[in-house]
Design an enzyme around this catalytic site. Structure first.
Site, short mmCIF file in Angstrom:
data_model
loop_
_atom_site.label_atom_id
_atom_site.label_comp_id
_atom_site.label_asym_id
_atom_site.label_seq_id
_atom_site.Cartn_x
_atom_site.Cartn_y
_atom_site.Cartn_z
N SER A 1 0.81 -1.22 0.00
CA SER A 1 0.00 0.00 0.00
C SER A 1 0.83 1.26 0.00
O SER A 1 0.29 2.36 0.08
CB SER A 1 -0.92 0.00 1.21
N THR B 1 -1.36 2.93 4.58
CA THR B 1 -0.69 4.21 4.41
C THR B 1 0.17 4.56 5.62
O THR B 1 -0.26 4.38 6.75
CB THR B 1 -1.78 5.30 4.30
N THR C 1 1.47 6.92 0.34
CA THR C 1 0.55 5.81 0.07
C THR C 1 0.45 5.52 -1.42
O THR C 1 0.73 6.39 -2.25
CB THR C 1 -0.86 6.19 0.59
N ARG D 1 -7.68 8.77 -9.41
CA ARG D 1 -8.22 9.02 -8.06
C ARG D 1 -7.11 9.48 -7.11
O ARG D 1 -6.01 8.94 -7.08
CB ARG D 1 -8.84 7.72 -7.53
N THR E 1 -5.26 7.57 8.21
CA THR E 1 -5.21 6.41 7.33
C THR E 1 -6.64 5.90 7.16
O THR E 1 -7.51 6.20 7.98
CB THR E 1 -4.28 5.32 7.89
N GLY E 2 -6.86 5.13 6.12
CA GLY E 2 -8.19 4.59 5.90
C GLY E 2 -8.84 5.17 4.66
O GLY E 2 -8.14 5.64 3.75
C1 SD4 Z 1 -6.32 6.83 0.65
N1 SD4 Z 1 -6.01 7.13 3.00
O1 SD4 Z 1 -5.76 6.95 -0.43
C2 SD4 Z 1 -5.50 6.45 1.84
C3 SD4 Z 1 -5.50 4.96 1.93
C4 SD4 Z 1 -4.96 4.42 3.18
O2 SD4 Z 1 -3.99 2.76 4.34
O3 SD4 Z 1 -4.92 5.03 4.20
N2 SD4 Z 1 -4.47 3.24 3.18
O4 SD4 Z 1 -7.54 6.96 0.77
#
Ligand code: SD4
Length: 335
Positions: free
Chosen positions: A93, A195, A213, A223, A246-247
């Site tokens: 990731s 991330t 990330t 995106r 993160t997320g």
């Molecule tokens: C995203 N926040 O691109 C990032 C993805 C992520 O662990 O946190 N992955 O939306």
């Protein structure tokens, strides 16, 4: 070593906050408490330098810690710490080996923010292993704050970065497997949510942060998530503290989560309280919060930390007081 296998000194009830208990001391220790004033406030005196990062990234925090121990800046620590994971092909990731978008292209987002409140980012950049370093160059060597796509890549090359293929065999295989159904659905706490958001305080007490990330696996081409966007994936105010996320980036973007956390700390909330309120905003606004994960970490000027997520399964790694520790923070959805 698979980062998820890293020793997790977690307790289910742990708040993911480096507790002041072990290092608690009396405030104003130079003053002997008089009979009249015998009740002294105990407050945690956490030590700096320190570094905290999202997920189980012990090697990254260790590198950042080494840099801080050499007396270098928090920004140097952030860059070098994040580079460790970016170069790790096993991590799917971040950087090399990141899972691609739905067309099979690995596109990377990253940003840094320093003690002066300067910021630099690259979004949707391909073929460069260290977007965190390119983001720093954007901040230091251009009059801009964000470079995107081909422009970011060309800038990186002009700065001496090499073009490399970032799609590893493992990530290519995973993508080919995904193509059989081509169903895009954010999944809570799997390897595509890894991330690195990192916050550090150096020996001078100055704060910097970074976030890097490959974004959501199999995302639509073009995106961009929260990670490289100031105030969402990362925000630093050297007078107050810093926060990073993160997320599911779409949810973080809609609530400008990291900026919100820093502003809440400015108003007097602890890093933990601020992270909890920022998660509360998302949960309140998104009836489908059961379907996605968001995690925040924060640090204030004193080196006190906080962490909170919507669901179970989020981890943080903190190197502070000579200890590199992975913890499982408290979370909202106890069901
Ligand atoms: C995203 N926040 O691109 C990032 C993805 C992520 O662990 O946190 N992955 O939306």
């Amino acid at each position: 070593m698979k980062r998820r296998k890293f020793i997790q000194s977690a307790s289910l009830t742990g708040l993911g906050v480096v507790s002041g208990a072990a290092i608690a001391c009396k405030e104003n220790t130079s003053e002997m408490p008089s009979e009249k004033n015998a009740v002294t406030t105990i407050s945690p005196k956490t030590k700096i330098p320190m570094v905290i990062a999202t997920w189980n990234v012990a090697k990254s925090t260790e590198k950042a810690w080494e840099v801080l121990q050499e007396g270098k800046s928090a920004l140097d620590a952030i860059e070098q710490g994040c580079m460790v994971e970016e170069a790790n092909a096993e991590g799917q990731s971040v950087g090399l080996g990141g899972l691609p978008d739905r067309d099979g292209n690995v596109t990377l987002d990253a940003c840094v923010m320093n003690k002066e409140g300067n910021y630099g980012a690259v979004v949707c950049m391909q073929n460069i292993v260290h977007p965190i370093s390119v983001a720093r160059k954007v901040m230091e060597n251009t009059p801009h704050v964000i470079l995107a796509g081909k422009g970011a890549e060309a800038f990186a090359v002009s700065e001496g970065f090499k073009r490399e293929n970032l799609l590893t065999e493992a990530s290519k295989k995973a993508w080919e497997e995904w193509k059989k159904t081509s169903k895009y659905k954010p999944i809570i706490n799997i390897e595509n949510h890894d991330t690195i958001g990192m916050l550090a305080i150096d020996k001078n007490g100055d704060i910097s942060g970074g976030c890097t990330t490959s974004g959501l696996a199999y995302k639509m081409a073009g995106r961009v998530g929260d990670s490289p966007i100031i105030g969402s994936g990362l925000f630093i105010d050297n007078e107050v503290g810093g926060a990073t996320a993160t997320g599911l980036g779409e949810e973080v973007l809609k609530t400008v989560g990291s900026f919100l956390i820093v502003e809440l700390m400015r108003q007097g909330k602890s890093p933990q309280e601020a992270c909890e309120e920022a998660i509360g905003r998302i949960v309140k606004k998104s009836p489908n919060f059961e379907d996605f994960q968001v995690g925040y970490i924060a640090v204030n000027k004193k080196g006190e930390t906080g962490a909170y997520s919507i669901h179970d399964g989020f981890y943080t790694t903190t190197y502070q007081n000579d200890k590199n520790e992975s913890k499982k923070p408290d979370f909202y959805n106890k069901k």
